[in-house]
Design a protein around this motif. Sequence first.
Motif, PDB file in Angstrom:
ATOM      1  N   GLU A   3      20.248  14.027  -1.601  1.00 22.89           N
ATOM      2  CA  GLU A   3      19.776  13.905  -3.153  1.00 22.89           C
ATOM      3  C   GLU A   3      18.705  12.837  -3.370  1.00 22.89           C
ATOM      4  O   GLU A   3      18.776  11.648  -3.040  1.00 22.89           O
ATOM      5  CB  GLU A   3      21.174  13.515  -4.133  1.00 22.89           C
ATOM      6  N   ARG A   4      17.710  13.322  -3.915  1.00 20.14           N
ATOM      7  CA  ARG A   4      16.625  12.518  -4.221  1.00 20.14           C
ATOM      8  C   ARG A   4      16.697  11.403  -5.208  1.00 20.14           C
ATOM      9  O   ARG A   4      17.087  11.660  -6.375  1.00 20.14           O
ATOM     10  CB  ARG A   4      15.235  13.197  -4.418  1.00 20.14           C
ATOM     11  N   LEU A   5      16.324  10.042  -4.933  1.00 21.06           N
ATOM     12  CA  LEU A   5      16.684   9.214  -6.179  1.00 21.06           C
ATOM     13  C   LEU A   5      15.376   8.563  -6.607  1.00 21.06           C
ATOM     14  O   LEU A   5      15.076   8.388  -7.743  1.00 21.06           O
ATOM     15  CB  LEU A   5      17.573   7.774  -5.449  1.00 21.06           C
ATOM     16  N   LEU A   6      14.252   8.392  -5.825  1.00 17.06           N
ATOM     17  CA  LEU A   6      12.991   8.284  -6.225  1.00 17.06           C
ATOM     18  C   LEU A   6      11.817   8.991  -5.392  1.00 17.06           C
ATOM     19  O   LEU A   6      11.883   9.398  -4.180  1.00 17.06           O
ATOM     20  CB  LEU A   6      12.752   6.686  -5.738  1.00 17.06           C
ATOM     21  N   GLU A   7      11.081   9.426  -6.394  1.00 23.18           N
ATOM     22  CA  GLU A   7       9.985  10.363  -5.825  1.00 23.18           C
ATOM     23  C   GLU A   7       8.719  10.098  -6.364  1.00 23.18           C
ATOM     24  O   GLU A   7       8.490   9.941  -7.792  1.00 23.18           O
ATOM     25  CB  GLU A   7      10.292  11.954  -6.252  1.00 23.18           C
ATOM     26  N   ILE A   8       7.654   9.821  -5.680  1.00 21.27           N
ATOM     27  CA  ILE A   8       6.444   9.192  -6.279  1.00 21.27           C
ATOM     28  C   ILE A   8       5.388  10.362  -5.540  1.00 21.27           C
ATOM     29  O   ILE A   8       5.341  10.616  -4.560  1.00 21.27           O
ATOM     30  CB  ILE A   8       5.901   7.754  -5.497  1.00 21.27           C
ATOM     31  N   ARG A   9       4.563  10.847  -6.505  1.00 27.87           N
ATOM     32  CA  ARG A   9       3.542  11.839  -6.271  1.00 27.87           C
ATOM     33  C   ARG A   9       2.165  11.422  -6.575  1.00 27.87           C
ATOM     34  O   ARG A   9       1.863  11.145  -7.765  1.00 27.87           O
ATOM     35  CB  ARG A   9       3.953  13.284  -6.960  1.00 27.87           C
ATOM     36  N   ASP A  10       1.213  11.401  -5.636  1.00 26.81           N
ATOM     37  CA  ASP A  10      -0.139  11.214  -5.958  1.00 26.81           C
ATOM     38  C   ASP A  10      -0.513   9.968  -6.921  1.00 26.81           C
ATOM     39  O   ASP A  10      -1.468   9.981  -7.817  1.00 26.81           O
ATOM     40  CB  ASP A  10      -0.690  12.487  -6.482  1.00 26.81           C
ATOM     41  N   LEU A  11       0.257   8.956  -6.663  1.00 19.56           N
ATOM     42  CA  LEU A  11       0.278   7.637  -7.535  1.00 19.56           C
ATOM     43  C   LEU A  11      -1.261   7.173  -7.194  1.00 19.56           C
ATOM     44  O   LEU A  11      -1.543   6.781  -6.035  1.00 19.56           O
ATOM     45  CB  LEU A  11       1.173   6.741  -6.970  1.00 19.56           C
ATOM     46  N   GLU A  12      -1.983   6.644  -8.246  1.00 17.74           N
ATOM     47  CA  GLU A  12      -3.073   5.978  -8.269  1.00 17.74           C
ATOM     48  C   GLU A  12      -3.009   4.685  -8.876  1.00 17.74           C
ATOM     49  O   GLU A  12      -2.845   4.745 -10.273  1.00 17.74           O
ATOM     50  CB  GLU A  12      -4.349   6.741  -8.610  1.00 17.74           C
ATOM     51  N   VAL A  13      -3.423   3.634  -8.430  1.00 16.74           N
ATOM     52  CA  VAL A  13      -3.142   2.359  -9.484  1.00 16.74           C
ATOM     53  C   VAL A  13      -4.462   1.486  -9.139  1.00 16.74           C
ATOM     54  O   VAL A  13      -4.942   1.390  -7.959  1.00 16.74           O
ATOM     55  CB  VAL A  13      -2.017   1.401  -8.976  1.00 16.74           C
ATOM     56  N   GLN A  14      -5.008   1.110 -10.309  1.00 12.60           N
ATOM     57  CA  GLN A  14      -6.342   0.241 -10.324  1.00 12.60           C
ATOM     58  C   GLN A  14      -6.101  -1.058 -11.073  1.00 12.60           C
ATOM     59  O   GLN A  14      -5.542  -1.198 -11.874  1.00 12.60           O
ATOM     60  CB  GLN A  14      -7.426   1.212 -10.800  1.00 12.60           C
ATOM     61  N   TYR A  15      -6.963  -1.934 -10.324  1.00 10.16           N
ATOM     62  CA  TYR A  15      -7.120  -3.218 -11.261  1.00 10.16           C
ATOM     63  C   TYR A  15      -8.456  -3.142 -11.823  1.00 10.16           C
ATOM     64  O   TYR A  15      -9.555  -3.017 -10.896  1.00 10.16           O
ATOM     65  CB  TYR A  15      -6.903  -4.138 -10.169  1.00 10.16           C
ATOM     66  N   LEU A  16      -8.688  -3.740 -12.908  1.00 11.73           N
ATOM     67  CA  LEU A  16      -9.847  -3.703 -13.611  1.00 11.73           C
ATOM     68  C   LEU A  16     -10.417  -4.940 -13.643  1.00 11.73           C
ATOM     69  O   LEU A  16     -10.046  -5.806 -14.459  1.00 11.73           O
ATOM     70  CB  LEU A  16     -10.050  -3.016 -15.071  1.00 11.73           C
ATOM     71  N   THR A  17     -11.518  -5.319 -13.085  1.00 11.52           N
ATOM     72  CA  THR A  17     -12.273  -6.680 -13.001  1.00 11.52           C
ATOM     73  C   THR A  17     -13.455  -6.532 -13.728  1.00 11.52           C
ATOM     74  O   THR A  17     -13.786  -5.448 -14.249  1.00 11.52           O
ATOM     75  CB  THR A  17     -12.173  -7.322 -11.617  1.00 11.52           C
ATOM     76  N   MET A  18     -14.130  -7.802 -13.992  1.00 14.62           N
ATOM     77  CA  MET A  18     -15.425  -7.969 -14.695  1.00 14.62           C
ATOM     78  C   MET A  18     -16.356  -7.035 -13.827  1.00 14.62           C
ATOM     79  O   MET A  18     -17.278  -6.571 -14.729  1.00 14.62           O
ATOM     80  CB  MET A  18     -15.815  -9.379 -14.829  1.00 14.62           C
ATOM     81  N   GLY A  19     -16.505  -7.282 -12.653  1.00 18.73           N
ATOM     82  CA  GLY A  19     -17.534  -6.556 -12.146  1.00 18.73           C
ATOM     83  C   GLY A  19     -17.329  -5.140 -11.213  1.00 18.73           C
ATOM     84  O   GLY A  19     -18.228  -4.329 -10.998  1.00 18.73           O
ATOM     85  N   SER A  20     -15.978  -5.017 -10.960  1.00 24.53           N
ATOM     86  CA  SER A  20     -15.810  -3.552 -10.189  1.00 24.53           C
ATOM     87  C   SER A  20     -14.047  -3.253 -10.633  1.00 24.53           C
ATOM     88  O   SER A  20     -13.418  -4.020 -11.298  1.00 24.53           O
ATOM     89  CB  SER A  20     -15.902  -4.192  -8.746  1.00 24.53           C
TER      90      SER A  20
END
Length: 326
Positions: A3-20
């Motif tokens: 049985e699946r407990l955790l399923e992550i699909r195509d996750l994209e995480v970004q950090y937005l800084t002043m320059g990039s």
Amino acid sequence: MSERLLEIRDLEVQYLTMGSTVRAVNGLSLVLNKGETLGVVGETGAGKTTLALSIMQLLPKKIGRIAGGSIVFAGQSILDASAREMRSVRGDEIAMIFQDPMTSLNPVMTIGDQVAEMLELHSEGRDKKEISDKVDALLEMVGIPAERKEEYPHQFSGGMRQRVVIAIALACNPTLLIADEPTTALDVTIQAQVLEMMEDLKTRLNTSMLLITHDLGVVAAMCDSVAVMYAGRIIEYGSVDQIFESPLHPYTIGLFNAIPSLEGKTHRLIPIEGLMPNPAELPQGCSFHPRCTKCMEVCRHQSPPDFDEGGHTVACHLFGADKEGA
């Protein structure tokens, strides 16, 4: 079928800084089944801790954001949960052990009060006597005498502080335990003791675990399956036997070549040349191609899809149809 407990699909995480824009996680997908331990391995900067913080919804406000994908825990979308719902999930259903036990504990509260605080937040209806007894039981469970509950974190060694952190994490018997390099700050002997205790508690409490580490020895001892992470993406996934006996991706092979073997003699270890790419300036195509000894022309321009070899998946053009252009 597990049985699946955790399923992550195509996750994209970004950090937005002043320059990039820092692209910390890029199209990551993984599955964790109930009762299993999944090891996530990779170099510093691969995005392992960002993955954990995304699951817990603890990304830094204003600069951290989930740009795409889904995280489903026990059939419910984590990304659609309100702040109030996530406060209930954290600790009660998903708990996390952070890297440094000293910075995870409040230096001006006794360890007993810190364990009790978790119980008070998530265990309504218990009186002070019940909570006190539960604190004693939890400390004893992780090998700390209950009479030490009136002491402060600075009075404990690194290994004992990590045991306190584990007691807090397990206080509400969570379904999923995320351990982010839980033994990094400990010496080798204490590491073995803490890992053995974690494995015993996981079995006794029937808890699933996401173990984030850079130590392949820890993975071999603790995990059922392994996800190798590079530049924010899972580049190889399989069972422990598959990954350790027949690694496919050049990066995974490089990790094994960079550690000493007990079975054969060698004059020197073989390091992986180069450094992890800057997540704000990821290379075109396969992110590993600037360091890869088997790089082909297609690798420089096209990101490889995941190829499945009997449940053993790898993101590498060496295993696809596009092998031309070497």
